[in-house]
Design a protein around this motif. Structure first.
Motif, PDB file in Angstrom:
ATOM      1  N   PRO A 224       6.071  18.884 -38.172  1.00  0.00           N
ATOM      2  CA  PRO A 224       6.511  18.669 -36.791  1.00  0.00           C
ATOM      3  C   PRO A 224       6.219  17.250 -36.317  1.00  0.00           C
ATOM      4  CG  PRO A 224       5.415  20.792 -36.977  1.00  0.00           C
ATOM      5  CD  PRO A 224       5.226  20.095 -38.306  1.00  0.00           C
ATOM      6  N   GLY A 225       7.141  16.717 -35.507  1.00  0.00           N
ATOM      7  CA  GLY A 225       6.959  15.395 -34.932  1.00  0.00           C
ATOM      8  C   GLY A 225       7.378  14.237 -35.808  1.00  0.00           C
ATOM      9  N   ARG A 226       8.001  14.519 -36.960  1.00  0.00           N
ATOM     10  CA  ARG A 226       8.336  13.446 -37.899  1.00  0.00           C
ATOM     11  C   ARG A 226       9.843  13.235 -38.066  1.00  0.00           C
ATOM     12  NH1 ARG A 226       5.149   9.662 -39.011  1.00  0.00           N
ATOM     13  NH2 ARG A 226       5.863   9.482 -41.163  1.00  0.00           N
ATOM     14  N   ARG A 227      10.631  13.693 -37.075  1.00  0.00           N
ATOM     15  CA  ARG A 227      12.089  13.583 -37.207  1.00  0.00           C
ATOM     16  C   ARG A 227      12.545  12.128 -37.277  1.00  0.00           C
ATOM     17  NH1 ARG A 227      15.240  16.593 -32.666  1.00  0.00           N
ATOM     18  NH2 ARG A 227      14.543  18.405 -33.889  1.00  0.00           N
ATOM     19  N   ALA A 228      12.077  11.299 -36.373  1.00  0.00           N
ATOM     20  CA  ALA A 228      12.511   9.895 -36.358  1.00  0.00           C
ATOM     21  C   ALA A 228      12.128   9.204 -37.662  1.00  0.00           C
ATOM     22  CB  ALA A 228      11.895   9.170 -35.167  1.00  0.00           C
ATOM     23  N   ALA A 229      10.939   9.517 -38.181  1.00  0.00           N
ATOM     24  CA  ALA A 229      10.506   8.905 -39.442  1.00  0.00           C
ATOM     25  C   ALA A 229      11.426   9.292 -40.586  1.00  0.00           C
ATOM     26  CB  ALA A 229       9.071   9.309 -39.747  1.00  0.00           C
ATOM     27  N   ALA A 230      11.934  10.530 -40.562  1.00  0.00           N
ATOM     28  CA  ALA A 230      12.847  10.970 -41.629  1.00  0.00           C
ATOM     29  C   ALA A 230      14.147  10.175 -41.600  1.00  0.00           C
ATOM     30  CB  ALA A 230      13.130  12.461 -41.476  1.00  0.00           C
TER      31      ALA A 230
ATOM     32  N   VAL B   6      13.446   6.314 -54.718  1.00  0.00           N
ATOM     33  CA  VAL B   6      14.270   7.511 -54.591  1.00  0.00           C
ATOM     34  C   VAL B   6      15.526   7.170 -53.797  1.00  0.00           C
ATOM     35  CG1 VAL B   6      12.486   9.241 -54.823  1.00  0.00           C
ATOM     36  CG2 VAL B   6      12.829   8.152 -52.612  1.00  0.00           C
ATOM     37  N   HIS B   7      16.614   7.873 -54.130  1.00  0.00           N
ATOM     38  CA  HIS B   7      17.902   7.549 -53.504  1.00  0.00           C
ATOM     39  C   HIS B   7      18.444   8.784 -52.791  1.00  0.00           C
ATOM     40  CE1 HIS B   7      21.273   4.794 -53.050  1.00  0.00           C
ATOM     41  NE2 HIS B   7      22.064   5.834 -53.172  1.00  0.00           N
ATOM     42  N   PRO B   8      18.956   8.602 -51.569  1.00  0.00           N
ATOM     43  CA  PRO B   8      19.466   9.761 -50.828  1.00  0.00           C
ATOM     44  C   PRO B   8      20.651  10.424 -51.531  1.00  0.00           C
ATOM     45  CG  PRO B   8      19.155   7.866 -49.375  1.00  0.00           C
ATOM     46  CD  PRO B   8      19.017   7.358 -50.778  1.00  0.00           C
ATOM     47  N   ALA B   9      20.647  11.751 -51.511  1.00  0.00           N
ATOM     48  CA  ALA B   9      21.810  12.512 -51.980  1.00  0.00           C
ATOM     49  C   ALA B   9      22.813  12.686 -50.856  1.00  0.00           C
ATOM     50  CB  ALA B   9      21.366  13.876 -52.501  1.00  0.00           C
ATOM     51  N   LEU B  10      22.327  12.685 -49.621  1.00  0.00           N
ATOM     52  CA  LEU B  10      23.171  12.726 -48.430  1.00  0.00           C
ATOM     53  C   LEU B  10      22.758  11.586 -47.512  1.00  0.00           C
ATOM     54  CD1 LEU B  10      23.210  16.552 -47.553  1.00  0.00           C
ATOM     55  CD2 LEU B  10      24.902  15.264 -48.868  1.00  0.00           C
ATOM     56  N   ASP B  11      23.717  11.010 -46.798  1.00  0.00           N
ATOM     57  CA  ASP B  11      23.435   9.837 -45.970  1.00  0.00           C
ATOM     58  C   ASP B  11      22.706  10.168 -44.682  1.00  0.00           C
ATOM     59  OD1 ASP B  11      24.531   8.021 -47.743  1.00  0.00           O
ATOM     60  OD2 ASP B  11      26.537   8.148 -46.865  1.00  0.00           O
ATOM     61  N   THR B  12      22.766  11.415 -44.243  1.00  0.00           N
ATOM     62  CA  THR B  12      22.168  11.774 -42.965  1.00  0.00           C
ATOM     63  C   THR B  12      21.155  12.890 -43.139  1.00  0.00           C
ATOM     64  OG1 THR B  12      23.947  13.337 -42.495  1.00  0.00           O
ATOM     65  CG2 THR B  12      24.214  11.079 -41.677  1.00  0.00           C
ATOM     66  N   ALA B  13      20.213  12.957 -42.203  1.00  0.00           N
ATOM     67  CA  ALA B  13      19.220  14.019 -42.176  1.00  0.00           C
ATOM     68  C   ALA B  13      19.744  15.191 -41.345  1.00  0.00           C
ATOM     69  CB  ALA B  13      17.913  13.502 -41.582  1.00  0.00           C
ATOM     70  N   VAL B  14      19.184  16.353 -41.583  1.00  0.00           N
ATOM     71  CA  VAL B  14      19.479  17.535 -40.770  1.00  0.00           C
ATOM     72  C   VAL B  14      18.303  17.749 -39.824  1.00  0.00           C
ATOM     73  CG1 VAL B  14      19.776  20.036 -40.784  1.00  0.00           C
ATOM     74  CG2 VAL B  14      20.932  18.621 -42.505  1.00  0.00           C
ATOM     75  N   ASP B  15      18.569  17.705 -38.526  1.00  0.00           N
ATOM     76  CA  ASP B  15      17.508  17.908 -37.549  1.00  0.00           C
ATOM     77  C   ASP B  15      17.137  19.389 -37.467  1.00  0.00           C
ATOM     78  OD1 ASP B  15      17.471  15.218 -36.986  1.00  0.00           O
ATOM     79  OD2 ASP B  15      18.778  15.377 -35.227  1.00  0.00           O
ATOM     80  N   LEU B  16      15.831  19.638 -37.318  1.00  0.00           N
ATOM     81  CA  LEU B  16      15.291  20.994 -37.280  1.00  0.00           C
ATOM     82  C   LEU B  16      14.417  21.151 -36.038  1.00  0.00           C
ATOM     83  CD1 LEU B  16      14.260  21.194 -41.044  1.00  0.00           C
ATOM     84  CD2 LEU B  16      16.191  22.398 -39.984  1.00  0.00           C
ATOM     85  N   PRO B  17      14.067  22.387 -35.669  1.00  0.00           N
ATOM     86  CA  PRO B  17      13.192  22.592 -34.508  1.00  0.00           C
ATOM     87  C   PRO B  17      11.841  21.893 -34.671  1.00  0.00           C
ATOM     88  CG  PRO B  17      14.224  24.657 -35.174  1.00  0.00           C
ATOM     89  CD  PRO B  17      14.533  23.663 -36.252  1.00  0.00           C
ATOM     90  N   GLN B  18      11.116  21.761 -33.560  1.00  0.00           N
ATOM     91  CA  GLN B  18       9.783  21.146 -33.515  1.00  0.00           C
ATOM     92  C   GLN B  18       9.813  19.678 -33.922  1.00  0.00           C
ATOM     93  OE1 GLN B  18       7.707  24.185 -36.037  1.00  0.00           O
ATOM     94  NE2 GLN B  18       6.367  24.374 -34.250  1.00  0.00           N
ATOM     95  N   ASP B  19      10.925  18.997 -33.607  1.00  0.00           N
ATOM     96  CA  ASP B  19      11.046  17.562 -33.916  1.00  0.00           C
ATOM     97  C   ASP B  19      10.866  17.300 -35.411  1.00  0.00           C
ATOM     98  OD1 ASP B  19      11.567  14.928 -33.135  1.00  0.00           O
ATOM     99  OD2 ASP B  19       9.435  14.442 -32.926  1.00  0.00           O
ATOM    100  N   ARG B  20      11.381  18.235 -36.222  1.00  0.00           N
ATOM    101  CA  ARG B  20      11.364  18.086 -37.670  1.00  0.00           C
ATOM    102  C   ARG B  20      12.745  17.681 -38.160  1.00  0.00           C
ATOM    103  NH1 ARG B  20       7.994  23.540 -39.536  1.00  0.00           N
ATOM    104  NH2 ARG B  20       6.649  22.264 -40.856  1.00  0.00           N
ATOM    105  N   ALA B  21      12.810  17.345 -39.433  1.00  0.00           N
ATOM    106  CA  ALA B  21      14.096  17.040 -40.062  1.00  0.00           C
ATOM    107  C   ALA B  21      13.995  17.310 -41.551  1.00  0.00           C
ATOM    108  CB  ALA B  21      14.498  15.588 -39.825  1.00  0.00           C
ATOM    109  N   ALA B  22      15.137  17.501 -42.164  1.00  0.00           N
ATOM    110  CA  ALA B  22      15.222  17.649 -43.620  1.00  0.00           C
ATOM    111  C   ALA B  22      16.085  16.525 -44.163  1.00  0.00           C
ATOM    112  CB  ALA B  22      15.826  18.998 -43.988  1.00  0.00           C
ATOM    113  N   THR B  23      15.642  15.928 -45.238  1.00  0.00           N
ATOM    114  CA  THR B  23      16.423  14.910 -45.932  1.00  0.00           C
ATOM    115  C   THR B  23      16.690  15.390 -47.349  1.00  0.00           C
ATOM    116  OG1 THR B  23      14.323  13.756 -46.374  1.00  0.00           O
ATOM    117  CG2 THR B  23      15.694  12.917 -44.568  1.00  0.00           C
TER     118      THR B  23
END
Length: 313
Positions: free
Chosen positions: A55-61, A79-96
């Motif tokens: 939680p709280g690390r969305r902007a960092a992602a 490491v190289h991104p497989a997708l150009d954008t992150a998916v935002d999740l609840p609690q100010d989280r994200a998935a990359t």
């Protein structure tokens, strides 16, 4: 997810992994946990790795993706991104989502030094923020675990005050090398070495602009604090970086203190999910408080829990 994963932290992260994959149009069936620590890292079919933040690390992602692309543009292996954008999740989280590296092992300390030497000589990119308070990560962890019972109230009060003292000391550091792009959490565990000898930077979410000495301190504490690498190995690290030994820097003790505190608070945080690691967390606190004699102390890697997918340090 496979039915054999019985680690509670891995199970707790699974719904987030599944939701992120569905949002990104990827099939999470057959996903396997790779590492459950500060972030939850899972591998899914198609040679893709999913990384879910705390939680709280969305902007960092989101910034981590920018950093990965910037490093690629400058020829730094990472490491190289497989997708150009992150998916935002609840609690100010994200998935990359990242391309899975070939079979690899933990990097050598000389690999860390060479990559840092290359990184520190790059022009500063616009998206990287200044490293204003590296002790903040420890304070955030302490706030999150203050009632988990891993350490006493007296220890917790001391740790919070110590974190504040280190934060103040950071802003009055002795002059050092010119500010440069930083990895922010540079150690051998955040470098992957493939079978062909290439080394890749991992975990780019702490990248910032600041004193290069900060990146070098992580390896130096393995000599001065934990005695987990021998002096000849450290000397090879220094040589690979170009001959500069951060231990000679006037602000090294402050940086070492912040690194030590972050290692201690990581152990306390880990013990929240994995109670069998409580003795190591308490041992580290006692060392920091001066109850176990002078440095170097005997610290062991926080062990992986029975039935978990692998080491968590």
């Amino acid at each position: 997810m496979t039915a054999t994963i019985n680690d509670a932290a891995a199970q707790a992260s699974w719904p987030l992994v599944e939701a992120a994959c569905r949002t990104a149009g990827l099939d999470p069936a057959g996903a396997e946990p790779v590492r459950i620590a500060d972030h939850a890292i899972w591998a899914i079919p198609g040679e893709v790795v999913v990384r879910v933040t705390r939680p709280g690390r969305r902007a960092a992602a989101h910034d981590e993706l920018r950093t990965a692309r910037w490093l690629a543009d400058h020829g730094v292996l990472a490491v190289h991104p497989a997708l150009d954008t992150a998916v935002d999740l609840p609690q100010d989280r994200a998935a990359t989502f990242w391309r899975r590296l070939p079979n690899h092992t933990v990097g050598h300390h000389e690999d860390v030094a060479r990559l840092l030497r290359q990184l520190h000589h790059l022009p500063v990119p616009a998206h990287l923020a200044p490293l204003d308070d590296p002790a903040r990560k420890a304070r955030v962890r302490l706030e999150a675990v203050q009632h988990n019972g891993v350490v006493s109230e007296a220890d917790m009060g001391w740790l919070v005050a110590y974190a504040d003292d280190l934060a103040d000391a950071w802003h009055t550091l002795a002059p050092g090398r010119a500010p440069a792009p930083l990895h922010g959490d540079a150690w051998a565990g955040n470098v992957a070495r493939t079978s062909d000898g290439r080394a890749f930077l991992l975990d780019l979410d702490s990248a910032a602009v600041g004193p290069p000495e900060w990146d070098l301190t992580s390896t130096a504490v393995k000599v001065t604090t934990t005695a987990t690498i021998a002096m000849p190995e450290y000397e090879r690290f220094v040589a690979a970086y170009g001959g500069y030994d951060v231990r000679t820097y006037g602000g090294f003790e402050v940086m070492r203190g912040i690194r030590e505190l972050r290692m201690v608070t990581y152990a306390i945080q880990t013990a929240t999910d994995h109670p069998h690691t409580v003795p190591e967390a308490r041992h580290r606190v006692a060392c920091l408080r001066g109850f176990n004699g002078p440095r170097p102390w005997t610290w062991t890697a926080v062990p992986h829990p029975p039935g978990s997918p692998g080491p968590i340090v």
